[in-house]
Design an enzyme around this catalytic site. Structure first.
Site, PDB file in Angstrom:
ATOM      1  N   GLU A 244       1.055   0.265  10.146  1.00  0.00           N
ATOM      2  CA  GLU A 244      -0.179   0.307  10.380  1.00  0.00           C
ATOM      3  C   GLU A 244      -1.003   1.518  11.026  1.00  0.00           C
ATOM      4  O   GLU A 244      -1.654   1.444  11.992  1.00  0.00           O
ATOM      5  CB  GLU A 244      -0.397  -0.806  11.505  1.00  0.00           C
ATOM      6  CG  GLU A 244       0.471  -2.258  11.046  1.00  0.00           C
ATOM      7  CD  GLU A 244      -0.153  -2.819   9.814  1.00  0.00           C
ATOM      8  OE1 GLU A 244      -1.144  -2.271   9.284  1.00  0.00           O
ATOM      9  OE2 GLU A 244       0.455  -3.679   9.444  1.00  0.00           O
TER      10      GLU A 244
ATOM     11  N   ILE B 219       8.025  -2.560   2.132  1.00  0.00           N
ATOM     12  CA  ILE B 219       6.853  -3.502   2.299  1.00  0.00           C
ATOM     13  C   ILE B 219       7.527  -4.876   2.883  1.00  0.00           C
ATOM     14  O   ILE B 219       8.601  -5.503   2.387  1.00  0.00           O
ATOM     15  CB  ILE B 219       6.600  -4.016   0.730  1.00  0.00           C
ATOM     16  CG1 ILE B 219       5.957  -2.804   0.036  1.00  0.00           C
ATOM     17  CG2 ILE B 219       5.418  -5.084   0.404  1.00  0.00           C
ATOM     18  CD1 ILE B 219       4.804  -1.898   0.696  1.00  0.00           C
TER      19      ILE B 219
ATOM     20  N   LEU C  81       0.672  -1.228  -0.036  1.00  0.00           N
ATOM     21  CA  LEU C  81       0.004   0.131   0.158  1.00  0.00           C
ATOM     22  C   LEU C  81       0.839   1.176  -0.121  1.00  0.00           C
ATOM     23  O   LEU C  81       0.738   2.103  -0.773  1.00  0.00           O
ATOM     24  CB  LEU C  81      -0.887  -0.105   1.307  1.00  0.00           C
ATOM     25  CG  LEU C  81      -2.094   1.055   1.394  1.00  0.00           C
ATOM     26  CD1 LEU C  81      -2.960   1.050   0.303  1.00  0.00           C
ATOM     27  CD2 LEU C  81      -2.842   0.915   2.610  1.00  0.00           C
TER      28      LEU C  81
HETATM   29  C1  LIG Z   1       9.525  -1.659   9.152  1.00  0.00           C
HETATM   30  C2  LIG Z   1       8.253  -1.344   8.330  1.00  0.00           C
HETATM   31  C3  LIG Z   1       7.514  -2.048   7.746  1.00  0.00           C
HETATM   32  C4  LIG Z   1       6.519  -1.804   7.022  1.00  0.00           C
HETATM   33  N1  LIG Z   1       5.733  -2.753   6.156  1.00  0.00           N
HETATM   34  C5  LIG Z   1       4.606  -2.085   5.513  1.00  0.00           C
HETATM   35  C6  LIG Z   1       4.033  -3.065   4.513  1.00  0.00           C
HETATM   36  O1  LIG Z   1       4.171  -4.376   4.757  1.00  0.00           O
HETATM   37  N2  LIG Z   1       3.037  -2.720   3.686  1.00  0.00           N
HETATM   38  C7  LIG Z   1       2.896  -1.131   3.510  1.00  0.00           C
HETATM   39  O2  LIG Z   1       1.975  -0.947   2.788  1.00  0.00           O
HETATM   40  N3  LIG Z   1       3.601  -0.455   4.466  1.00  0.00           N
HETATM   41  C8  LIG Z   1       4.285  -0.916   5.229  1.00  0.00           C
HETATM   42  N4  LIG Z   1       5.158   0.292   5.924  1.00  0.00           N
HETATM   43  C9  LIG Z   1       4.980   1.634   5.874  1.00  0.00           C
HETATM   44  C10 LIG Z   1       4.024   2.223   6.984  1.00  0.00           C
HETATM   45  O3  LIG Z   1       2.890   1.904   6.802  1.00  0.00           O
HETATM   46  C11 LIG Z   1       4.216   3.797   6.617  1.00  0.00           C
HETATM   47  O4  LIG Z   1       5.682   3.969   7.020  1.00  0.00           O
HETATM   48  C12 LIG Z   1       3.220   4.509   7.604  1.00  0.00           C
HETATM   49  O5  LIG Z   1       1.993   4.576   7.243  1.00  0.00           O
HETATM   50  C13 LIG Z   1       3.662   5.757   7.584  1.00  0.00           C
HETATM   51  O6  LIG Z   1       3.995   6.440   6.331  1.00  0.00           O
HETATM   52  P1  LIG Z   1       5.309   7.397   5.883  1.00  0.00           P
HETATM   53  O7  LIG Z   1       6.672   6.597   6.677  1.00  0.00           O
HETATM   54  O8  LIG Z   1       5.325   7.456   4.528  1.00  0.00           O
HETATM   55  O9  LIG Z   1       5.357   8.718   7.096  1.00  0.00           O
HETATM   56  P2  LIG Z   1       4.382   9.877   6.574  1.00  0.00           P
HETATM   57  O10 LIG Z   1       3.217   9.643   6.178  1.00  0.00           O
HETATM   58  O11 LIG Z   1       5.239  10.837   5.686  1.00  0.00           O
HETATM   59  O12 LIG Z   1       4.397  10.854   8.094  1.00  0.00           O
HETATM   60  C14 LIG Z   1       5.478  11.407   8.448  1.00  0.00           C
HETATM   61  C15 LIG Z   1       5.084  11.870   9.949  1.00  0.00           C
HETATM   62  O13 LIG Z   1       4.034  12.954   9.445  1.00  0.00           O
HETATM   63  C16 LIG Z   1       2.813  12.734  10.424  1.00  0.00           C
HETATM   64  N5  LIG Z   1       1.890  13.041   9.587  1.00  0.00           N
HETATM   65  C17 LIG Z   1       1.285  13.106   8.155  1.00  0.00           C
HETATM   66  N6  LIG Z   1       0.292  13.250   8.054  1.00  0.00           N
HETATM   67  C18 LIG Z   1      -0.193  13.971   9.268  1.00  0.00           C
HETATM   68  C19 LIG Z   1      -1.461  14.754   9.473  1.00  0.00           C
HETATM   69  N7  LIG Z   1      -2.343  14.907   8.846  1.00  0.00           N
HETATM   70  N8  LIG Z   1      -1.548  15.455  10.670  1.00  0.00           N
HETATM   71  C20 LIG Z   1      -0.352  15.212  11.707  1.00  0.00           C
HETATM   72  N9  LIG Z   1       0.667  14.514  11.212  1.00  0.00           N
HETATM   73  C21 LIG Z   1       0.895  13.871  10.188  1.00  0.00           C
HETATM   74  C22 LIG Z   1       3.068  11.391  10.519  1.00  0.00           C
HETATM   75  O14 LIG Z   1       2.240  10.942  11.567  1.00  0.00           O
HETATM   76  C23 LIG Z   1       4.480  10.838  10.730  1.00  0.00           C
HETATM   77  O15 LIG Z   1       4.865  11.348  12.155  1.00  0.00           O
HETATM   78  C24 LIG Z   1       6.202  -0.359   7.023  1.00  0.00           C
HETATM   79  C25 LIG Z   1       7.017   0.465   7.508  1.00  0.00           C
HETATM   80  C26 LIG Z   1       7.896   0.023   8.236  1.00  0.00           C
HETATM   81  C27 LIG Z   1       8.995   1.222   8.812  1.00  0.00           C
END
Ligand SMILES: Cc1cc2nc3c(=O)[nH]c(=O)nc-3n(C[C@H](O)[C@H](O)[C@H](O)COP(=O)(O)OP(=O)(O)OC[C@H]3O[C@@H](n4cnc5c(N)ncnc54)[C@H](O)[C@@H]3O)c2cc1C
Length: 397
Positions: free
Chosen positions: A376, A176, A144
Site C-alpha cells: 500500500e 497479490i 496492480l
Molecule cells: C505480503 C504482500 C502482499 C501484497 N499484496 C498486494 C496486493 O494485494 N495487490 C497488489 O497490487 N500489490 C500487493 N503487494 C505489493 C506491494 O504493494 C509492493 O510490494 C509495493 O508497492 C512495493 O513494490 P516493490 O516490492 O516492487 O518494490 P520497489 O518498487 O521495487 O521498491 C524497492 C525499494 O525502492 C524504493 N523506491 C522505489 N522508487 C523510489 C523512489 N522514486 N525514490 C526512493 N525510493 C524508491 C522503495 O521505497 C523500496 O524501498 C503486496 C506485497 C506484499 C509484501
C-alpha cells in the site's frame, strides 16, 4: 485544570489519554464484536497457522467476517454494513491486534476489490459481485503490482486489447493478497484508452494464480501471482468509471486508511505483552518492569501507541466528514506503521529470548509489519508524497 485529582476519572493504563471518550456506543459495540470474533476464531490458532505458513480456514473465516459485517464495512448497499469510517478503523485495529494477515484479508476484500467495483463498477457489476463479496461467499483480490513494477505502477506491462467487443488481457501480477482463493480479480491494465480496471472471473480460461511460498512475513495470509494469458472477457468486464491511474490509487487510499488503524492493533498487542512480561519476569531479584530502563521503554512505547491511535481517530473523523486528503492518509500510514514496528521491536527486547518465540505474538507481529511497511505504498513513497506536499517539488523521478 480546575478539577481536583479526586474528581478526575481514574488513570486507565489501557487508555491513558481517555481516547475511548471519543467513541459512541455503536462504535464500542462494533469494536467489541470484532474483538470477540478475533479472540474466538484467530487467537487460538494463529501461531499454528503462522508456523505452517497457511490460512487453512480462509473461506470459512471470510464467511464469518461477512456475517459480522466486516467485509466492505463502510460501503453502502449491496449487503454492506454502511458503517462509519471510524467503525471500520476500529475493526481493522482489532483484526490486526490478532494478526496483520487477517486484517489484510479484510482490507483487500473490502477496501480494494469491493471498493473498486462499488466506486467504479456498473450497476450490473455491483449486483453480480458485491452481495456475495459482502457475505464472504466470494473472495476478491486486487492486481496492480507486477514483478518489475511496484512503486511505479504507471509503468505496468499488463495490457488489454479490444477484439471486436471483447477484451483480451495479457500480463502478470505479483504479490497479490487473496489471489489463489479469489472468485473475482480486479486487474489493472494498460489499454489504448489509458489504464483501466477489469473485474475478472477467476475461472476465465487463461487465468491462473499460483500461490507464493517461502514468505517470512504475513505467513497467515494467501499471497499469489496472477498470470493472465490471453484472458478473453466480454465488453462489460471493464469497470466503466475507472479511467487512469487515479482509480487504483483511490482504492489504495481506502486500504491505507485501514492500515493507519490496523498497525496500532499490532502495536497494542506487543505493548500489552511487554507490560505483562515486565511485571512478572524477575531478574536480579525483582521484576524487570521495576528497572528504570524497562520503564523508559514502556513509557516511550505507550506514547507512540496512543499518539498513533489518536491520529487514526482524527483521520477517521475527517474521513467521515469527507475532508480526508490523500496526503493525510500518507501521513498516518507512514507514521503509524513505522512506530508500530518500533514498538514491536522494543517489546521483543523486553521479552529477551522469549521475544523470538512463537509462544509469544511479538516476533510474528514485528515480521508481519515489514510487509505492511512495504505494501500500500512503501514508507519511502509516503515520504515522497509528504515531501511533495510540503515543498511543492516532485521528487518521484
Ligand atoms: C505480503 C504482500 C502482499 C501484497 N499484496 C498486494 C496486493 O494485494 N495487490 C497488489 O497490487 N500489490 C500487493 N503487494 C505489493 C506491494 O504493494 C509492493 O510490494 C509495493 O508497492 C512495493 O513494490 P516493490 O516490492 O516492487 O518494490 P520497489 O518498487 O521495487 O521498491 C524497492 C525499494 O525502492 C524504493 N523506491 C522505489 N522508487 C523510489 C523512489 N522514486 N525514490 C526512493 N525510493 C524508491 C522503495 O521505497 C523500496 O524501498 C503486496 C506485497 C506484499 C509484501
Amino acid at each position: 485544570m480546575s478539577a481536583t485529582p479526586s474528581s478526575l476519572p481514574p488513570f486507565d493504563p489501557g487508555d491513558p489519554l481517555g481516547i475511548d471518550d471519543l467513541l459512541t456506543d455503536e462504535d464500542r459495540a462494533v469494536r467489541a464484536t470484532v474483538r470477540q470474533w478475533a479472540a474466538d476464531r484467530v487467537l487460538p490458532q494463529i501461531a499454528d497457522w503462522y508456523e505452517r505458513g497457511e490460512l487453512p480456514d480462509i473461506r470459512e473465516l471470510a464467511r464469518e467476517l461477512g456475517a459480522i459485517g466486516a467485509l466492505g464495512m463502510s460501503l453502502t448497499g449491496y449487503g454492506c454494513a454502511g458503517a462509519s469510517h471510524v467503525q471500520y478503523g476500529l475493526a481493522c485495529l482489532e483484526l490486526e491486534a490478532a494478526d496483520s494477515g487477517i486484517r489484510s484479508l479484510v482490507s483487500v476484500q473490502g477496501s480494494l476489490a469491493m471498493y473498486a467495483i462499488w466506486r467504479f463498477g456498473s450497476e450490473e457489476q455491483k449486483q453480480r459481485w458485491l452481495p456475495g463479496m459482502a457475505s464472504g461467499e466470494i473472495i476478491g483480490c486486487f492486481g496492480l503490482t507486477e514483478p518489475d513494477h511496484g512503486s511505479d505502477p504507471a509503468s505496468m506491462r499488463t495490457h488489454a486489447r479490444r477484439e471486436g467487443s471483447d477484451w483480451v488481457l495479457t500480463g502478470r501480477k505479483m504479490w497479490i493478497t487473496n489471489g489463489s482463493v479469489a472468485g473475482v480479480a480486479v486487474v489493472w491494465a494498460h489499454t489504448d484508452d489509458g489504464i483501466r480496471g477489469f473485474a475478472v472471473p477467476t475461472d476465465s480460461p487463461g487465468f491462473s494464480a499460483p500461490e507464493i511460498k517461502h514468505k517470512w512475513s504475513l505467513r497467515a495470509s494467501v499471497t499469489s501471482e496472477l498470470v493472465l494469458d490471453e484472458v478473453r472477457l466480454p465488453a462489460d468486464a471493464v469497470l466503466p468509471g475507472a479511467k487512469g491511474l487515479g482509480a487504483p490509487l483511490r482504492c489504495l487510499g481506502q486500504a491505507r486508511y485501514g492500515i493507519v488503524w490496523g498497525a496500532m492493533g499490532a502495536a497494542r498487542t506487543c505493548f500489552e505483552t511487554a507490560v505483562d512480561y515486565a511485571r512478572t519476569r524477575e531478574q536480579f531479584g525483582r521484576p524487570i518492569g521495576g528497572f528504570q530502563l524497562t520503564q523508559a521503554k514502556l513509557a516511550d512505547m505507550a506514547l507512540e501507541l496512543h499518539k498513533g491511535v489518536l491520529l487514526a481517530h482524527h483521520l477517521g473523523r475527517r474521513c467521515d466528514a469527507g475532508t480526508l486528503r490523500p496526503e493525510q492518509i500518507s501521513f498516518g500510514k507512514l507514521n503509524n506503521v513505522r512506530e508500530a514496528i518500533e514498538i514491536c521491536r522494543t517489546s521483543r527486547t523486553i521479552l529477551g529470548a522469549n521475544g523470538i518465540s512463537l509462544e509469544y505474538p511479538v516476533m510474528r507481529h514485528a515480521t508481519n509489519l515489514e510487509s505492511v511497511l512495504t505494501y500500500e505504498g512503501t514508507a519511502e513513497m509516503h515520504q515522497l508524497v509528504l515531501g511533495k506536499a510540503l515543498t511543492g517539488l516532485d521528487a518521484f523521478r
